[in-house]
Design a protein around this motif. Structure first.
Motif, PDB file in Angstrom:
ATOM      1  N   HIS A  14      33.871  37.882  41.840  1.00 34.27           N
ATOM      2  CA  HIS A  14      35.356  37.979  41.644  1.00 34.27           C
ATOM      3  C   HIS A  14      35.639  38.644  40.413  1.00 34.27           C
ATOM      4  CE1 HIS A  14      35.423  34.624  44.698  1.00 34.27           C
ATOM      5  NE2 HIS A  14      36.673  34.990  44.988  1.00 34.27           N
ATOM      6  N   ILE A  15      34.569  39.223  39.715  1.00 24.53           N
ATOM      7  CA  ILE A  15      34.650  39.972  38.557  1.00 24.53           C
ATOM      8  C   ILE A  15      34.127  41.361  38.546  1.00 24.53           C
ATOM      9  CG2 ILE A  15      34.420  39.714  35.921  1.00 24.53           C
ATOM     10  CD1 ILE A  15      33.717  36.705  36.163  1.00 24.53           C
ATOM     11  N   LEU A  16      35.128  42.285  38.156  1.00 20.07           N
ATOM     12  CA  LEU A  16      34.530  43.466  37.966  1.00 20.07           C
ATOM     13  C   LEU A  16      34.329  44.019  36.575  1.00 20.07           C
ATOM     14  CD1 LEU A  16      36.791  45.614  40.324  1.00 20.07           C
ATOM     15  CD2 LEU A  16      34.685  44.169  40.987  1.00 20.07           C
ATOM     16  N   ALA A  17      33.126  44.678  35.853  1.00 20.60           N
ATOM     17  CA  ALA A  17      33.126  44.905  34.822  1.00 20.60           C
ATOM     18  C   ALA A  17      33.519  45.994  34.303  1.00 20.60           C
ATOM     19  CB  ALA A  17      31.709  45.011  34.443  1.00 20.60           C
ATOM     20  N   THR A  18      35.033  46.089  34.574  1.00 18.75           N
ATOM     21  CA  THR A  18      35.719  47.581  34.327  1.00 18.75           C
ATOM     22  C   THR A  18      37.090  47.096  34.657  1.00 18.75           C
ATOM     23  OG1 THR A  18      36.397  49.646  35.025  1.00 18.75           O
ATOM     24  CG2 THR A  18      35.286  48.290  36.737  1.00 18.75           C
ATOM     25  N   PHE A  19      38.128  47.625  33.837  1.00 16.22           N
ATOM     26  CA  PHE A  19      39.614  47.449  33.722  1.00 16.22           C
ATOM     27  C   PHE A  19      39.894  48.532  35.064  1.00 16.22           C
ATOM     28  CE2 PHE A  19      43.688  48.645  33.036  1.00 16.22           C
ATOM     29  CZ  PHE A  19      44.425  47.580  32.940  1.00 16.22           C
ATOM     30  N   VAL A  20      40.663  47.814  36.003  1.00 13.60           N
ATOM     31  CA  VAL A  20      41.322  48.545  37.034  1.00 13.60           C
ATOM     32  C   VAL A  20      42.847  48.109  37.160  1.00 13.60           C
ATOM     33  CG1 VAL A  20      41.100  49.181  39.480  1.00 13.60           C
ATOM     34  CG2 VAL A  20      38.934  48.472  38.488  1.00 13.60           C
ATOM     35  N   SER A  21      43.371  49.269  36.930  1.00 11.63           N
ATOM     36  CA  SER A  21      44.918  49.042  37.132  1.00 11.63           C
ATOM     37  C   SER A  21      45.075  49.012  38.809  1.00 11.63           C
ATOM     38  CB  SER A  21      45.789  49.745  36.479  1.00 11.63           C
ATOM     39  OG  SER A  21      45.497  51.327  36.885  1.00 11.63           O
ATOM     40  N   LEU A  22      46.284  48.514  39.086  1.00 12.11           N
ATOM     41  CA  LEU A  22      46.611  48.446  40.519  1.00 12.11           C
ATOM     42  C   LEU A  22      46.372  49.982  41.164  1.00 12.11           C
ATOM     43  CD1 LEU A  22      49.582  45.939  41.475  1.00 12.11           C
ATOM     44  CD2 LEU A  22      47.139  46.035  42.337  1.00 12.11           C
ATOM     45  N   PRO A  23      46.994  51.049  40.655  1.00 14.66           N
ATOM     46  CA  PRO A  23      47.119  52.140  41.395  1.00 14.66           C
ATOM     47  C   PRO A  23      45.817  52.996  41.276  1.00 14.66           C
ATOM     48  CG  PRO A  23      48.845  52.166  39.658  1.00 14.66           C
ATOM     49  CD  PRO A  23      47.900  51.150  39.347  1.00 14.66           C
ATOM     50  N   ASN A  24      45.079  52.248  40.347  1.00 14.36           N
ATOM     51  CA  ASN A  24      43.436  52.981  40.525  1.00 14.36           C
ATOM     52  C   ASN A  24      42.470  52.656  41.290  1.00 14.36           C
ATOM     53  OD1 ASN A  24      44.007  54.713  38.427  1.00 14.36           O
ATOM     54  ND2 ASN A  24      43.126  53.628  36.655  1.00 14.36           N
ATOM     55  N   PHE A  25      42.896  51.452  42.232  1.00 15.80           N
ATOM     56  CA  PHE A  25      41.907  50.846  43.101  1.00 15.80           C
ATOM     57  C   PHE A  25      41.577  51.794  44.080  1.00 15.80           C
ATOM     58  CE2 PHE A  25      42.836  46.576  41.621  1.00 15.80           C
ATOM     59  CZ  PHE A  25      41.798  45.984  41.467  1.00 15.80           C
ATOM     60  N   GLN A  26      42.641  52.605  44.396  1.00 12.41           N
ATOM     61  CA  GLN A  26      42.323  53.843  45.483  1.00 12.41           C
ATOM     62  C   GLN A  26      41.128  54.611  45.061  1.00 12.41           C
ATOM     63  OE1 GLN A  26      45.997  53.456  45.485  1.00 12.41           O
ATOM     64  NE2 GLN A  26      46.722  53.992  47.688  1.00 12.41           N
TER      65      GLN A  26
ATOM     66  N   ILE B 131      45.320  41.881  47.686  1.00  8.70           N
ATOM     67  CA  ILE B 131      45.811  41.392  46.200  1.00  8.70           C
ATOM     68  C   ILE B 131      47.096  41.140  46.225  1.00  8.70           C
ATOM     69  CG2 ILE B 131      45.809  42.637  44.186  1.00  8.70           C
ATOM     70  CD1 ILE B 131      43.129  43.931  44.462  1.00  8.70           C
ATOM     71  N   GLY B 132      47.564  39.996  45.439  1.00  7.92           N
ATOM     72  CA  GLY B 132      48.784  39.731  45.542  1.00  7.92           C
ATOM     73  C   GLY B 132      49.232  40.057  43.680  1.00  7.92           C
ATOM     74  N   SER B 133      50.143  39.098  43.503  1.00  9.18           N
ATOM     75  CA  SER B 133      50.694  39.480  42.064  1.00  9.18           C
ATOM     76  C   SER B 133      49.878  39.713  40.865  1.00  9.18           C
ATOM     77  CB  SER B 133      51.602  38.318  41.590  1.00  9.18           C
ATOM     78  OG  SER B 133      50.685  37.119  41.876  1.00  9.18           O
ATOM     79  N   THR B 134      50.232  40.398  39.836  1.00 11.06           N
ATOM     80  CA  THR B 134      49.353  40.581  38.856  1.00 11.06           C
ATOM     81  C   THR B 134      49.760  39.452  37.840  1.00 11.06           C
ATOM     82  OG1 THR B 134      49.481  42.986  38.972  1.00 11.06           O
ATOM     83  CG2 THR B 134      48.989  42.284  36.801  1.00 11.06           C
ATOM     84  N   LEU B 135      48.821  38.705  37.551  1.00  9.06           N
ATOM     85  CA  LEU B 135      48.905  37.550  36.550  1.00  9.06           C
ATOM     86  C   LEU B 135      48.758  37.848  35.122  1.00  9.06           C
ATOM     87  CD1 LEU B 135      46.675  35.052  38.628  1.00  9.06           C
ATOM     88  CD2 LEU B 135      49.075  35.087  38.775  1.00  9.06           C
ATOM     89  N   TYR B 136      48.238  38.928  34.697  1.00 11.95           N
ATOM     90  CA  TYR B 136      47.892  39.381  33.518  1.00 11.95           C
ATOM     91  C   TYR B 136      47.347  40.702  33.577  1.00 11.95           C
ATOM     92  CZ  TYR B 136      46.132  39.321  28.678  1.00 11.95           C
ATOM     93  OH  TYR B 136      46.003  39.845  27.369  1.00 11.95           O
ATOM     94  N   THR B 137      48.026  41.358  32.427  1.00 14.92           N
ATOM     95  CA  THR B 137      47.326  42.732  32.450  1.00 14.92           C
ATOM     96  C   THR B 137      47.454  43.235  30.953  1.00 14.92           C
ATOM     97  OG1 THR B 137      46.902  45.053  33.062  1.00 14.92           O
ATOM     98  CG2 THR B 137      49.191  44.073  33.485  1.00 14.92           C
ATOM     99  N   ASP B 138      46.412  43.730  30.194  1.00 13.51           N
ATOM    100  CA  ASP B 138      46.687  44.548  28.950  1.00 13.51           C
ATOM    101  C   ASP B 138      45.657  45.867  29.390  1.00 13.51           C
ATOM    102  OD1 ASP B 138      44.118  43.716  28.323  1.00 13.51           O
ATOM    103  OD2 ASP B 138      44.828  42.235  27.199  1.00 13.51           O
ATOM    104  N   ASP B 139      45.167  46.409  28.208  1.00 12.98           N
ATOM    105  CA  ASP B 139      44.465  47.507  28.487  1.00 12.98           C
ATOM    106  C   ASP B 139      42.962  47.153  28.950  1.00 12.98           C
ATOM    107  OD1 ASP B 139      46.420  49.302  28.047  1.00 12.98           O
ATOM    108  OD2 ASP B 139      45.991  49.618  26.191  1.00 12.98           O
TER     109      ASP B 139
END
Ligand SMILES: *[C@@H]1O[C@H](CO)[C@@H](O)[C@H](O)[C@H]1NC(C)=O
Ligand SMILES: *[C@@H]1O[C@H](CO)[C@@H](O)[C@H](O)[C@H]1NC(C)=O
Length: 223
Positions: free
Chosen positions: A99-111, A151-159
């Motif tokens: 359940h963990i990716l070792a990289t930060f992915v913002s929602l638009p970047n999943f594509q 993927i549903g709601s974003t619970l937390y995001t920073d950079d």
């Protein structure tokens, strides 16, 4: 106010400000999940396996950030009973790392990710721990080969860290290749299963009467 007091006050303020900013720089996965109150199973697993400490430690030194998929309690209760409890300690760790990716992915970047996406669980080859992003319109879908999740709601995001709620526990092929989801409650079981169940039932029935009989005679003797 004397100059000294003003000076001490500004020192104090500077200290508080410093504390706040350093807290913000190292998010705590457990704190993030505790707030909404619907991730109790996930929190327990993260604590018991030590994966929470591991992730929090990595978050302090990571340059590329992390993405975390958080299934709520409902997603765990939708599983066949015992699906998680029957896992070995290593499998529980692998399930969480999946359940963990070792990289930060913002929602638009999943594509922009290419499949299969590497997770912390490792090997993405067929039958191991592949995770695919399947975008269907606005919703981002995830396919493990065992379940399709959204993927549903974003619970937390920073950079540095993104935490997204997912509607299903992401079951990796490596551990769950033979997993069968529980049958809908309304469906009647097949005939063979019925016969089996009723004989099992009558057996436990006999056993029960036998124990009650013994208990009754013991009670009678001790009177
Ligand atoms: C994931 O994507 C890869 C590459 O497109 C494909 O070979 C594989 O079958 C896919 N697996 C699942 C479970 O969707
Ligand atoms: C997941 O989605 C794919 C493509 O739509 C479908 O072929 C597959 O049967 C689905 N798997 C499950 C477990 O629902």
């Amino acid at each position: 106010m004397s100059k000294q007091v003003v000076f001490s006050l500004s020192l104090l303020l500077a200290f508080i400000f410093h504390c706040n900013t350093s807290l913000a720089q190292a998010p705590d996965i457990l704190e993030i999940l505790e707030k909404p109150g619907r991730f109790t199973v996930l929190i327990r697993l993260l604590k018991n396996t030590g994966v929470a400490n591991q992730l929090n430690g990595e978050l302090q030194k990571s340059n590329t950030g992390y993405t975390f998929f958080a299934p709520p309690d409902k997603a765990f209760s939708d599983l066949r009973s015992g699906a998680i409890n029957s896992l070995s300690d290593l499998q529980k760790v692998e399930l969480l790392q999946f359940h963990i990716l070792a990289t930060f992915v913002s929602l638009p970047n999943f594509q922009t990710l290419s499949n299969p996406v590497p997770t912390q669980a490792g090997d993405t080859s067929a039958g191991e721990f592949p995770l695919n992003v399947t975008s269907a319109g606005k919703d981002v879908g995830l396919a493990t080969g065992v379940v399709n999740a959204t993927i549903g709601s974003t619970l937390y995001t920073d950079d540095e860290l993104a935490v997204y709620q997912v509607d299903k526990v992401l079951l990796p092929l490596d551990i769950f290749r033979n997993y069968k989801p529980p049958e809908p409650v309304s469906e009647s079981p097949p005939v063979a299963a019925k016969v089996h169940e009723s004989s099992a039932l009558s057996l436990t029935g006999h056993g029960m009467w036998f124990s009650i009989g013994i208990a009754a005679s013991v009670a009678a003797f001790s009177l």
